[in-house]
Design a protein around this motif. Structure first.
Motif, short mmCIF file in Angstrom:
data_model
loop_
_atom_site.label_atom_id
_atom_site.label_comp_id
_atom_site.label_asym_id
_atom_site.label_seq_id
_atom_site.Cartn_x
_atom_site.Cartn_y
_atom_site.Cartn_z
N LEU A 79 -7.92 -2.23 3.61
CA LEU A 79 -8.59 -0.84 2.75
C LEU A 79 -9.64 -0.23 3.15
O LEU A 79 -10.69 -0.91 3.04
CB LEU A 79 -7.98 -1.23 1.73
N VAL A 113 -5.68 -5.78 -2.89
CA VAL A 113 -5.74 -4.20 -2.62
C VAL A 113 -5.34 -5.20 -1.39
O VAL A 113 -5.78 -6.51 -0.34
CB VAL A 113 -7.66 -4.13 -2.33
N PHE A 144 -2.25 -0.38 -6.41
CA PHE A 144 -0.99 -1.46 -5.19
C PHE A 144 -0.88 -2.30 -5.89
O PHE A 144 -0.36 -3.14 -6.93
CB PHE A 144 -2.73 -1.82 -4.11
N ASN A 196 0.74 -0.99 -0.47
CA ASN A 196 0.15 -0.05 -0.36
C ASN A 196 0.86 1.21 0.10
O ASN A 196 1.17 1.71 0.90
CB ASN A 196 -1.23 -0.21 0.95
N SER A 225 -4.75 4.14 4.69
CA SER A 225 -5.80 2.84 4.76
C SER A 225 -6.46 3.36 4.75
O SER A 225 -7.80 2.46 3.72
CB SER A 225 -5.48 1.56 5.64
N THR A 226 -7.37 4.47 4.19
CA THR A 226 -8.81 5.11 3.42
C THR A 226 -8.64 6.30 3.28
O THR A 226 -8.16 7.09 2.91
CB THR A 226 -9.65 6.12 5.00
#
Length: 329
Positions: free
Chosen positions: A232, A228, A306, A190, A195-196
């Motif tokens: 996430l 992903v 990703f 990532n 992660s947002t």
């Protein structure tokens, strides 16, 4: 897959997340006091051998010595007097305090009104004198050349120079800096800041693509068959200007021949190696793509940001008919 990656937009941001800003930015604080004035109208370091204690690693000490050595050859021209900086050996036990103490730190504390300084030093002159030792902070983690530049810049402030003085290649207020080598985005599962992520549709007729966008993002939220990261979080927002990822339908574009999609990435390159280390934005451009095929393109391009392993077969193996149907399964 059709023209998955047509181009990469790289925004060089050094010190950014490495130092939040992309430049060498410092302000200086003057030291003063009645006992520190020279009284003779000369800079307190004029004609001196200035002793320097460095708090840092052997590498940082050597780079500090290199940066300060610049002034042995240039102080007369730019500061108006001779000076020599002598960096003490780490095991030395001198009888008196050094004239200057250089500290390598993770974060340079507040320095004037600069939010993210790379270094900080007092600007000394005949009026301020010097309370010895004068303390200089240097941000650690910079590449060798950038560290030398910051040290030389702060050394210039010690000699009384301002951001408007020559030499401009040393004393300029804003400079591009690079960090030590960092892991490239392509090597990180990532490479985003967190992660947002937020996604928005842009362009004319974008409402026609909303259901396919939701379909694609539902697949992403379910993990996209491992493509992903598991933690996430993705949500749709209305304003493209605030979104991390923008999906933009267009009739034609030079990024691909005929119908297809293109992915443009924007990010930071703090170590200056020409490769993005962290993504800060992306645009998925749908070129001549009908609304009922948009979901597959969005999902395919989104997972390209990703790097968890191979692309899902459900995306790579979909034929033209399946891309317009229930490829999501």
């Amino acid at each position: 897959m059709d023209s998955r990656r047509a181009g990469v937009l790289v925004a060089l941001l050094v010190l950014g997340g490495l130092a939040g800003c992309g430049a060498l930015l410092e302000e200086t604080d003057s030291l003063s006091g009645p006992d520190s004035l020279t009284g003779d109208g000369e800079h307190p370091f004029a004609g001196e051998t200035v002793t320097v204690a460095v708090e840092g690693s052997d590498r940082e000490r050597a780079l500090a010595a290199d940066g300060l050595a610049y002034w042995a050859d240039n102080a007369t021209e730019y500061a108006g007097f001779d000076v020599a900086f002598r960096v003490r050996s780490p095991g030395a036990t001198p009888a008196r305090e050094p004239d200057v103490r250089v500290r390598f730190v993770e974060t340079v504390t507040a320095c004037g009104d600069t939010e993210f300084p790379a270094g900080c030093a007092p600007r000394l002159n005949a009026s301020t004198g010097v309370d010895r030792p004068a303390t200089v902070q240097i941000r650690r983690g910079l590449a060798n050349d950038s560290t030398r530049l910051v040290v030389a810049h702060e050394g210039g402030h010690l000699l009384g120079l301002t951001h408007t003085d020559r030499p401009r290649d040393v004393m300029a207020h804003e400079r591009d800096l690079a960090t030590l080598p960092r892991q490239d985005a392509a090597e990180r599962a990532n490479p985003w800041n967190d992660s947002t992520l937020t996604v928005a549709l842009a362009g004319d007729g974008r409402s026609r693509y909303r259901s396919e966008l939701d379909y694609a993002l539902a697949y992403v939220r379910e993990g996209a068959d491992g493509a992903v990261p598991a933690n996430l979080s993705v949500r749709v927002v209305d304003d493209p200007a605030t979104a991390d990822v923008v999906v933009r339908p267009v009739a034609t574009d030079g990024c691909t021949a005929g119908e297809g999609s293109c992915l443009f990435l924007e990010g930071t390159d703090p170590d200056g190696d020409g490769a993005i280390e962290t993504y800060t934005g992306a645009e998925i451009r749908l070129v001549g793509v009908d609304a009922d095929a948009a979901g597959w393109h969005v999902a395919s391009q989104f997972v390209e940001t990703f790097h968890t392993g191979d692309d899902p077969d459900r995306l790579d193996g979909a034929n033209a008919r399946e891309r317009r149907g229930d490829w999501h399964g």
